[in-house]
Design an enzyme around this catalytic site. Structure first.
Site, PDB file in Angstrom:
ATOM      1  N   SER A   1       6.472   6.699  -5.617  1.00 39.79           N
ATOM      2  CA  SER A   1       7.314   7.904  -5.556  1.00 39.79           C
ATOM      3  C   SER A   1       8.685   7.583  -6.111  1.00 39.79           C
ATOM      4  CB  SER A   1       7.508   8.386  -4.119  1.00 39.79           C
ATOM      5  OG  SER A   1       6.338   8.253  -3.384  1.00 39.79           O
TER       6      SER A   1
ATOM      7  N   HIS B   1       2.932  12.852  -6.676  1.00 32.67           N
ATOM      8  CA  HIS B   1       2.065  11.883  -7.358  1.00 32.67           C
ATOM      9  C   HIS B   1       1.096  12.662  -8.248  1.00 32.67           C
ATOM     10  CE1 HIS B   1       2.801   8.280  -4.701  1.00 32.67           C
ATOM     11  NE2 HIS B   1       3.289   9.231  -3.956  1.00 32.67           N
TER      12      HIS B   1
ATOM     13  N   HIS C   1      -3.681   6.113  -1.570  1.00 36.13           N
ATOM     14  CA  HIS C   1      -3.379   5.348  -0.358  1.00 36.13           C
ATOM     15  C   HIS C   1      -4.557   5.357   0.612  1.00 36.13           C
ATOM     16  CE1 HIS C   1       0.335   7.067  -2.039  1.00 36.13           C
ATOM     17  NE2 HIS C   1       0.961   6.004  -1.597  1.00 36.13           N
TER      18      HIS C   1
ATOM     19  N   TYR D   1      -4.172   6.205   3.662  1.00 42.06           N
ATOM     20  CA  TYR D   1      -4.001   7.357   4.566  1.00 42.06           C
ATOM     21  C   TYR D   1      -4.560   8.652   4.000  1.00 42.06           C
ATOM     22  CZ  TYR D   1       0.222   8.491   1.813  1.00 42.06           C
ATOM     23  OH  TYR D   1       1.101   8.781   0.814  1.00 42.06           O
ATOM     24  N   GLU D   2      -4.937   8.629   2.722  1.00 38.73           N
ATOM     25  CA  GLU D   2      -5.602   9.803   2.150  1.00 38.73           C
ATOM     26  C   GLU D   2      -7.107   9.770   2.419  1.00 38.73           C
ATOM     27  OE1 GLU D   2      -3.598  10.866  -1.913  1.00 38.73           O
ATOM     28  OE2 GLU D   2      -3.249   8.737  -1.536  1.00 38.73           O
TER      29      GLU D   2
ATOM     30  N   ALA E   1       8.339   3.576  -2.958  1.00 40.58           N
ATOM     31  CA  ALA E   1       9.455   4.068  -2.158  1.00 40.58           C
ATOM     32  C   ALA E   1       9.169   3.636  -0.734  1.00 40.58           C
ATOM     33  CB  ALA E   1       9.535   5.584  -2.243  1.00 40.58           C
TER      34      ALA E   1
ATOM     35  N   MET F   1       3.747   2.287   3.030  1.00 39.39           N
ATOM     36  CA  MET F   1       2.320   2.590   3.250  1.00 39.39           C
ATOM     37  C   MET F   1       1.481   2.261   2.025  1.00 39.39           C
ATOM     38  SD  MET F   1       2.898   6.327   4.973  1.00 39.39           S
ATOM     39  CE  MET F   1       4.294   6.627   6.084  1.00 39.39           C
ATOM     40  N   SER F   2       2.002   1.417   1.159  1.00 41.22           N
ATOM     41  CA  SER F   2       1.253   1.096  -0.062  1.00 41.22           C
ATOM     42  C   SER F   2       1.400  -0.393  -0.349  1.00 41.22           C
ATOM     43  CB  SER F   2       1.796   1.923  -1.238  1.00 41.22           C
ATOM     44  OG  SER F   2       3.123   1.533  -1.560  1.00 41.22           O
TER      45      SER F   2
ATOM     46  N   ASN G   1      14.878   5.991   2.637  1.00 45.76           N
ATOM     47  CA  ASN G   1      15.313   6.447   3.966  1.00 45.76           C
ATOM     48  C   ASN G   1      15.503   5.234   4.860  1.00 45.76           C
ATOM     49  OD1 ASN G   1      12.108   6.608   3.788  1.00 45.76           O
ATOM     50  ND2 ASN G   1      12.622   6.148   5.921  1.00 45.76           N
TER      51      ASN G   1
ATOM     52  N   HIS H   1       9.633  13.842   4.371  1.00 43.53           N
ATOM     53  CA  HIS H   1       9.101  13.494   3.053  1.00 43.53           C
ATOM     54  C   HIS H   1       9.950  14.070   1.912  1.00 43.53           C
ATOM     55  CE1 HIS H   1       6.128  12.156   0.194  1.00 43.53           C
ATOM     56  NE2 HIS H   1       5.936  13.380  -0.257  1.00 43.53           N
TER      57      HIS H   1
HETATM   58  I1  8IG Z   1       9.396   6.590   1.261  1.00 39.80           I
HETATM   59  O1  8IG Z   1      10.048   4.814   6.799  1.00 39.80           O
HETATM   60  C1  8IG Z   1       8.835   5.791   2.933  1.00 39.80           C
HETATM   61  N1  8IG Z   1       7.607   5.311   3.068  1.00 39.80           N
HETATM   62  N2  8IG Z   1       5.728   3.291   6.779  1.00 39.80           N
HETATM   63  N3  8IG Z   1       7.924   4.057   6.801  1.00 39.80           N
HETATM   64  C2  8IG Z   1       6.736   3.879   6.159  1.00 39.80           C
HETATM   65  N4  8IG Z   1       6.535   4.282   4.930  1.00 39.80           N
HETATM   66  C3  8IG Z   1       7.563   4.850   4.301  1.00 39.80           C
HETATM   67  C4  8IG Z   1       8.800   5.079   4.885  1.00 39.80           C
HETATM   68  C5  8IG Z   1       8.991   4.656   6.207  1.00 39.80           C
HETATM   69  N5  8IG Z   1       9.583   5.685   4.001  1.00 39.80           N
END
Ligand code: 8IG
Length: 271
Positions: free
Chosen positions: A31, A63, A85, A87-88, A115, A210-211, A234, A246
């Protein structure tokens, strides 16, 4: 067909569709990184990854599944946009299929961009950090399941130099102000609780996402050198006041686009 054969089929299709005989470098664009990557040059081709065997469509806003081919100096670079990912609902093999494909198409250096959330209060949104190592908290591996076929490395792959020291030294020499951090890879898609972020900090992580972790393992297993670049978008949960969302992540990515592009344009020629 096993996942390795499938990636070779996709690589043959990629070479056929793009006319690029062999790639040198592949960049997986997380991202925010897609927009900046245009700084690398005008792509000679742009294909939909859905037209290649084994690629699953991304389901995340921000994406899209494409592979762009760009020549940077003497190197053929594949830009893979539209990561998928766990999570998908994807399997580890599906998550790493793009990485296996670009390596089968010749890439010996793989740049994994993402990201992520930042755990260190001194590194706010917009900061790019080079990944020095990771902690895989997904409880899975792209090497789980049937053993890799003959001709591939054993499943018990050494990860002691996962994020290549050699590549990090090259990047450090080119971008001396870049800092490094350990990336903790969670499954998501929920963001963490403050207690989970405290745990990750105690474990030595400064980045959470998460990647990346499964792709890094798969790339290393195939003998590629891995570089990881994280854009903090963030503060992780509990690090700063306010809730995570998000949209904020996408906005931080857009704001950083030109500096990410400039960074890639400096880094790719030295890989
Ligand atoms: I962009 O704060 C992004 N991806 N796990 N935690 C996790 N994944 C993220 C975060 C976050 N920010």
């Amino acid at each position: 067909m096993n996942p390795y054969e499938l990636s070779h089929r996709a690589a043959d299709e990629l070479r056929e569709m793009t006319g690029v005989g062999s790639y040198d470098v592949a960049i997986i664009l997380g991202s925010g990184w897609r927009e900046g990557a245009t700084a690398l040059g005008v792509p000679s081709s742009e294909i939909l990854s859905s037209s290649l065997s084994g690629f699953v469509a991304p389901t995340v806003a921000g994406h899209s599944g494409q592979i762009l081919s760009v020549r940077v100096n003497d190197k053929n670079v594949a830009l893979v946009a539209g990561r998928v990912h766990l999570y998908e609902g994807n399997s580890p093999d599906q998550v790493v299929h793009p990485v296996r494909t670009v390596i089968a198409a010749g890439a010996t250096s793989v740049v994994l961009t993402n990201a992520c959330g930042g755990i260190d209060p001194a590194k706010g949104p917009g900061t790019v950090v080079m990944i020095s190592d990771h902690i895989n908290l997904t409880s899975t591996s792209p090497l789980e399941g049937a053993a890799p076929p003959a001709g591939y490395g054993a499943r018990f792959v050494d990860l002691s130099d996962l994020y290549s020291k050699r590549l990090r030294a090259l990047v450090n020499a080119t971008v001396p102000d870049i800092t490094e951090g350990v990336y903790a890879g969670f499954r998501g898609p929920h963001y963490e609780t403050p207690a989970e972020i405290a745990m990750a900090r105690t474990m030595g992580a400064s980045l959470v996402g998460m990647s990346t972790v499964l792709e890094a393992i798969a790339a290393r297993h195939l003998g590629a050198e891995v570089l990881g670049l994280s854009l903090i978008t963030n503060y992780a949960a509990g690090v700063a006041a306010g809730a995570l969302n998000h949209l904020e992540v996408l906005e931080a990515g857009q704001q950083a686009a030109s500096s990410l592009g400039a960074l890639l344009a400096r880094v790719v020629p030295v890989l």
